[in-house]
Write a protein that holds these residues in place. Structure first.
Motif, PDB file in Angstrom:
ATOM      1  N   GLU A 254     -14.401 -23.603  31.741  1.00 43.17           N
ATOM      2  CA  GLU A 254     -13.277 -24.222  31.038  1.00 43.17           C
ATOM      3  C   GLU A 254     -12.487 -23.200  30.228  1.00 43.17           C
ATOM      4  O   GLU A 254     -11.262 -23.315  30.106  1.00 43.17           O
TER       5      GLU A 254
ATOM      6  N   ARG B 245     -20.413 -24.565  32.209  1.00 46.50           N
ATOM      7  CA  ARG B 245     -19.213 -25.389  32.198  1.00 46.50           C
ATOM      8  C   ARG B 245     -18.229 -24.924  31.131  1.00 46.50           C
ATOM      9  O   ARG B 245     -17.014 -24.893  31.368  1.00 46.50           O
TER      10      ARG B 245
ATOM     11  N   TYR C  40     -14.475 -28.021  39.169  1.00 49.79           N
ATOM     12  CA  TYR C  40     -13.257 -27.503  38.547  1.00 49.79           C
ATOM     13  C   TYR C  40     -12.445 -26.789  39.611  1.00 49.79           C
ATOM     14  O   TYR C  40     -12.981 -26.358  40.652  1.00 49.79           O
TER      15      TYR C  40
ATOM     16  N   SER D 258     -10.594 -29.593  35.219  1.00 51.01           N
ATOM     17  CA  SER D 258     -11.685 -30.449  35.660  1.00 51.01           C
ATOM     18  C   SER D 258     -11.233 -31.396  36.760  1.00 51.01           C
ATOM     19  O   SER D 258     -10.195 -32.064  36.639  1.00 51.01           O
ATOM     20  N   ASP D 259     -12.002 -31.439  37.835  1.00 52.85           N
ATOM     21  CA  ASP D 259     -11.751 -32.387  38.913  1.00 52.85           C
ATOM     22  C   ASP D 259     -12.722 -33.557  38.848  1.00 52.85           C
ATOM     23  O   ASP D 259     -12.771 -34.384  39.775  1.00 52.85           O
TER      24      ASP D 259
ATOM     25  N   ALA E 159      -9.669 -23.285  34.041  1.00 49.09           N
ATOM     26  CA  ALA E 159      -9.835 -24.135  35.221  1.00 49.09           C
ATOM     27  C   ALA E 159      -9.716 -25.603  34.822  1.00 49.09           C
ATOM     28  O   ALA E 159     -10.101 -25.997  33.718  1.00 49.09           O
TER      29      ALA E 159
END
Length: 239
Positions: free
Chosen positions: A166, A162, A193, A172-173, A170
């Motif tokens: 990041e 993760r 993401y 975060s969704d 990208a």
């Protein structure tokens, strides 16, 4: 189905996953203990099954898998793929058509795609290989295919993955709770993401900056992992 393609980077090369990569996959996975969050093939039978299933997914038009090969050493160091290719048939008409996506001479072109199923041998983790691979995949997706969105996901417990996603930039969704069963049998949450087409120039710049920052880090040479490359080693005297 998407057209197979070889992607060339500065550090690595992405080759469509094929049976001749089996010895390299075995060598790259040999030092992994199988306790990770991504499927990694161990041994010849698993490696052959891994390649067979990847080729079947490509023929079905659902994925495009690659072996990650370092340019300096010509060693297979892992694998990655485009998956969950999404085709938005348009312009939208009514009634909706049940016709499949029209096959193009150069292969089907997705409108959105996911990058995933990535694993690397520990010797190249945290270096330039993963960044170079992501740059190649994202460049192909956004600049060659013209996709509108690239999705990346990770087991919510996989903090290293993760963090790497990041760092790319990208967005975060969110985390989908109780999303699926993990490799360890536990019901896992999944962190999603995405990178949108308009965000791609900024992400590309971030990746170039990170590659430049890591360019001075040298790593020990890898052992060649193709059958042909191993012949000189097998014929050399020991001691």
């Amino acid at each position: 189905m998407p057209a197979p393609v070889i992607l060339h980077g500065r550090i690595a090369r992405l080759e469509p996953l094929a049976p001749h990569h089996v010895p390299g996959l075995i060598a790259a996975a040999a030092v992994l203990d199988g306790s990770g969050f991504t499927v990694v093939p161990h041994g010849e039978q698993e490696a052959r099954t891994y390649v067979f299933q990847a080729e079947a997914a490509q023929l079905a038009g659902t994925a495009l898998a690659f072996a990650i090969v370092t340019i300096a050493d010509e060693c297979v160091v892992g694998a990655t793929r485009f998956t969950r290719l999404d085709y938005w048939q348009g312009p939208l008409t009514w009634p909706l058509s049940a016709e499949p996506v029209t096959a193009l001479p150069g292969g089907a072109i997705p409108d959105a795609v996911e990058i995933g199923n990535t694993w690397l041998t520990p010797a190249v983790r945290g270096g330039q290989v993963n960044l170079d691979s992501k740059l190649m995949l994202l460049t192909h997706a956004f600049d060659s295919w013209g996709v509108r969105r690239v999705t990346l996901r990770a087991d919510a417990r996989n903090l290293r993955s993760r963090a790497a996603i990041e760092r790319l930039g990208a967005v975060s969704d969110g985390v989908r709770r109780a999303h699926s069963r993990g490799l360890d049998g536990a019901v896992r949450d999944t962190a999603f993401y995405s990178i949108l087409h308009d965000e791609w120039p900024g992400v590309r710049g971030r990746i170039h900056e990170q590659l430049a920052a890591r360019a001075g880090v040298r790593r020990a040479p890898l052992i060649p992992a193709t059958v042909e490359a191993l012949w000189p080693l097998a014929s050399s005297p020991i001691g």
